[in-house]
Scaffold this motif. Structure first.
Motif, PDB file in Angstrom:
ATOM      1  N   THR A 257     118.293 -15.301 121.092  1.00  0.00           N
ATOM      2  CA  THR A 257     118.775 -15.513 119.724  1.00  0.00           C
ATOM      3  C   THR A 257     117.606 -15.855 118.797  1.00  0.00           C
ATOM      4  O   THR A 257     117.541 -15.397 117.658  1.00  0.00           O
ATOM      5  CB  THR A 257     119.821 -16.640 119.660  1.00  0.00           C
ATOM      6  N   ARG A 258     116.688 -16.661 119.295  1.00  0.00           N
ATOM      7  CA  ARG A 258     115.552 -17.060 118.464  1.00  0.00           C
ATOM      8  C   ARG A 258     114.629 -15.875 118.193  1.00  0.00           C
ATOM      9  O   ARG A 258     114.071 -15.750 117.095  1.00  0.00           O
ATOM     10  CB  ARG A 258     114.783 -18.183 119.154  1.00  0.00           C
TER      11      ARG A 258
ATOM     12  N   ARG B 172     116.253 -13.771 115.455  1.00  0.00           N
ATOM     13  CA  ARG B 172     116.184 -14.426 114.150  1.00  0.00           C
ATOM     14  C   ARG B 172     114.747 -14.430 113.627  1.00  0.00           C
ATOM     15  O   ARG B 172     114.504 -14.179 112.437  1.00  0.00           O
ATOM     16  CB  ARG B 172     116.710 -15.856 114.262  1.00  0.00           C
TER      17      ARG B 172
ATOM     18  N   ASP C   4     119.753 -11.805 106.803  1.00  0.00           N
ATOM     19  CA  ASP C   4     119.801 -13.256 106.633  1.00  0.00           C
ATOM     20  C   ASP C   4     121.140 -13.867 107.056  1.00  0.00           C
ATOM     21  O   ASP C   4     121.156 -14.895 107.752  1.00  0.00           O
ATOM     22  CB  ASP C   4     119.481 -13.645 105.190  1.00  0.00           C
TER      23      ASP C   4
ATOM     24  N   GLY D 108     121.153 -13.834 110.687  1.00  0.00           N
ATOM     25  CA  GLY D 108     120.207 -14.836 111.152  1.00  0.00           C
ATOM     26  C   GLY D 108     120.783 -16.243 111.110  1.00  0.00           C
ATOM     27  O   GLY D 108     120.531 -17.057 112.004  1.00  0.00           O
ATOM     28  N   ASP D 109     121.563 -16.535 110.079  1.00  0.00           N
ATOM     29  CA  ASP D 109     122.219 -17.850 109.984  1.00  0.00           C
ATOM     30  C   ASP D 109     123.169 -18.060 111.160  1.00  0.00           C
ATOM     31  O   ASP D 109     123.257 -19.166 111.719  1.00  0.00           O
ATOM     32  CB  ASP D 109     122.984 -17.970 108.667  1.00  0.00           C
TER      33      ASP D 109
ATOM     34  N   LEU E 122     122.907 -16.579 114.091  1.00  0.00           N
ATOM     35  CA  LEU E 122     122.078 -16.733 115.286  1.00  0.00           C
ATOM     36  C   LEU E 122     121.542 -18.160 115.390  1.00  0.00           C
ATOM     37  O   LEU E 122     121.444 -18.716 116.490  1.00  0.00           O
ATOM     38  CB  LEU E 122     120.921 -15.738 115.255  1.00  0.00           C
ATOM     39  N   LYS E 123     121.190 -18.748 114.253  1.00  0.00           N
ATOM     40  CA  LYS E 123     120.742 -20.139 114.240  1.00  0.00           C
ATOM     41  C   LYS E 123     121.855 -21.060 114.713  1.00  0.00           C
ATOM     42  O   LYS E 123     121.620 -22.001 115.490  1.00  0.00           O
ATOM     43  CB  LYS E 123     120.293 -20.523 112.833  1.00  0.00           C
TER      44      LYS E 123
END
Length: 511
Positions: free
Chosen positions: A262-263, A266, A282, A285-286, A288-289
């Motif tokens: 995941t990192r 992202r 984005d 990505g949020d 995934l965070k």
């Protein structure tokens, strides 16, 4: 309740199997003292999949089987060639929840339907050693396949299957194979009975929805900057989906590996914002965070427990005061159990499935910008250099700060940027070669140094919590103080090593 069995087997076919009425004589195989006839078992198995065959596309098999000594539901997960983990659950009319969860990252909201029915007459022999211990089970299977959905027709064939005994030496299978080859048999062209049945009773689905993208086909190696970035992203997406069952089964290091995937995705979105449209990436990505944070609850606990256990093991008995080991086990178990339940709920939730669907859409139809068509040596290298510059600024800032909470935070921020730069360089390595590979190595080394420092910060927080719990229970907190002091020394050593380590990295930076 489901249980797991590691299955190591090989399948064979050929004239000796198709036309034979019995198994080849295996009494002469080295190590075999006897061949025990176990009779014929009648097996009836129905294989389930989505209508577009998502499980088959991932080499997963889910079946409900009656007959034999292991009747029930079986889910087979590939480990390596010829090796699978078979997850078993008791016989029932519907797919057990213990198994349906393990395929959810593939199936998602699709329905599981009966796909193929296989009825087999299995003639079984046990190969045993001089003490009567089982070495391997060999069977001659006469199979009749019937397509239940997604096609029509039937097929029949005969094959020989050799399954290694639990904890057996895989080299023994080579000895059996040598004898079978002399009898005119060869390895089966199909990886499983289901694969053969699908080939012979109807077409397989070509591009099932929800299937990870996988590696590019031969002849389609990355050329443009966008190609290289997408290849890296697809590999991480594949890893995320493939690790889902392992995380649910609590396989060692699976949570950490999934979190890394995941990192990496992202970080790739952020590093290569000139190649992939961040207006699209984005929001993903949020999410995934968010997922990395949920995975981190469990992973961070694992790291803390391992570090504290190792530290306790290094203390002389004279510094152990009170039931420290028992307190640590109780604390770790309570926190691990709660985080495990939470994590499984996350993986079963709609938000996680929506993230998988969004990632599937992104790698299938990527939001490429103009720079994606450019020369990777320029577009990719520029992004990597930019990330490296951010790491440099944070390291310099950390070195300028006095020891304390602000320096700790800046070093932690530098660690995160080092990870991002490392991942960017990983994606760049196929295009940029040795300079990018060297940067990966340098950032990994820096990440390790800064990571040990951050682990010390987190461990000291855990020790304060453990000391408070011990004090409240009337136990001595002396040992926790000893460990706290040692962690302070480890952090100071990392801080002292940082200037030299960073100087060496700057001297060899070439990207």
């Amino acid at each position: 309740m489901a249980d797991t069995k590691r299955e190591i087997e090989r399948k064979y076919e050929g004239p000796a199997a198709d036309g034979g009425t019995d198994l080849p004589d295996l009494s002469g195989v080295s190590g075999v003292a006897g061949v025990v006839d176990k009779g014929v078992a009648e097996l009836d198995a129905t294989y389930y999949d989505t209508p577009d065959q998502r499980l088959a596309a991932a080499s997963l098999t889910l079946r409900r089987r009656t007959g034999g000594d292991d009747a029930g539901w079986h889910l087979k997960l590939p480990v390596s060639e010829g090796v699978r983990d078979e997850i078993r659950a008791p016989l029932s009319d519907t797919v057990p929840r213990a198994l349906s969860g393990l395929v959810r990252s593939r199936v998602r909201d699709a329905e599981l339907v009966p796909l193929v029915r296989l009825r087999s007459a299995r003639d079984i022999r046990h190969l045993v050693d001089g003490s009567g211990a089982l070495l391997a089970e060999v069977s001659l299977d006469r199979v009749r396949a019937e397509r239940l959905s997604g096609g029509k027709g039937t097929a029949e064939w005969t094959e020989i299957e050799v399954e290694l005994a639990d904890d057996g030496d895989p080299a023994f299978l080579d000895k059996v194979e040598k004898r079978l080859r002399k009898a005119g048999l060869n390895r089966s062209a199909s990886s499983s009975k289901l694969a053969k049945a699908l080939d012979e009773t109807g077409r397989r689905a070509r591009k099932p929805a929800g299937k990870p993208a996988g590696k590019p086909a031969p002849g389609t190696e990355p050329v443009t900057a966008g190609d290289h970035v997408l290849a890296y992203l697809r590999a991480q997406y594949d890893a995320l989906v493939e690790l889902d069952p392992a995380v649910r089964r609590d396989v060692h290091d699976s949570v950490h590996s999934m979190r890394v995937a995941t990192r990496r995705m992202r970080s790739t979105f952020r590093s290569y914002g000139k190649i992939l449209d961040r207006a699209v990436t984005d929001p993903i990505g949020d999410e995934l965070k968010w997922l990395a944070g949920e995975l981190g609850v469990d992973r961070d606990q694992e790291v803390l427990t391992e570090r504290l256990t190792e530290a306790l093991g290094g203390l002389p008995r004279t510094l152990l005061s009170g039931p420290v080991r028992t307190r640590l086990r109780t604390w770790a178990h309570a926190r691990h159990g709660g985080s495990r339940r939470r994590l499984i709920a996350v993986l079963d939730g709609k938000r996680y499935l929506a993230l998988l669907t969004a990632l599937d859409a992104l790698v299938t139809d990527p939001p490429l910008l103009k720079a994606a068509a450019g020369d990777p040596a320029k577009a990719i290298a520029k992004s990597v250099r930019k990330d490296f510059g951010k790491v440099s600024g944070l390291v310099v800032e950390a070195l300028d700060r006095p020891p304390g909470a602000e320096r700790d935070q800046t070093m932690h921020d530098a660690r995160k940027k080092a990870k991002r730069t490392r991942y960017a360089a990983e994606a760049a390595t196929p295009a940029l070669g040795a300079p990018a590979a060297a940067l990966v190595k340098s950032m990994k080394s820096l990440q390790s140094l800064l990571g040990d420092h951050q682990d010390s910060v987190m461990t000291r927080e855990a020790l304060r919590e453990l000391a408070a719990l011990a004090h409240a229970a009337g136990e001595s907190s002396f040992t926790y103080g000893v460990l706290y002091g040692r962690e302070e020394q480890r952090a100071a050593a990392a801080e002292a090593a940082l200037p030299g380590a960073w100087g060496a990295i700057e001297a060899q930076a070439a990207v």
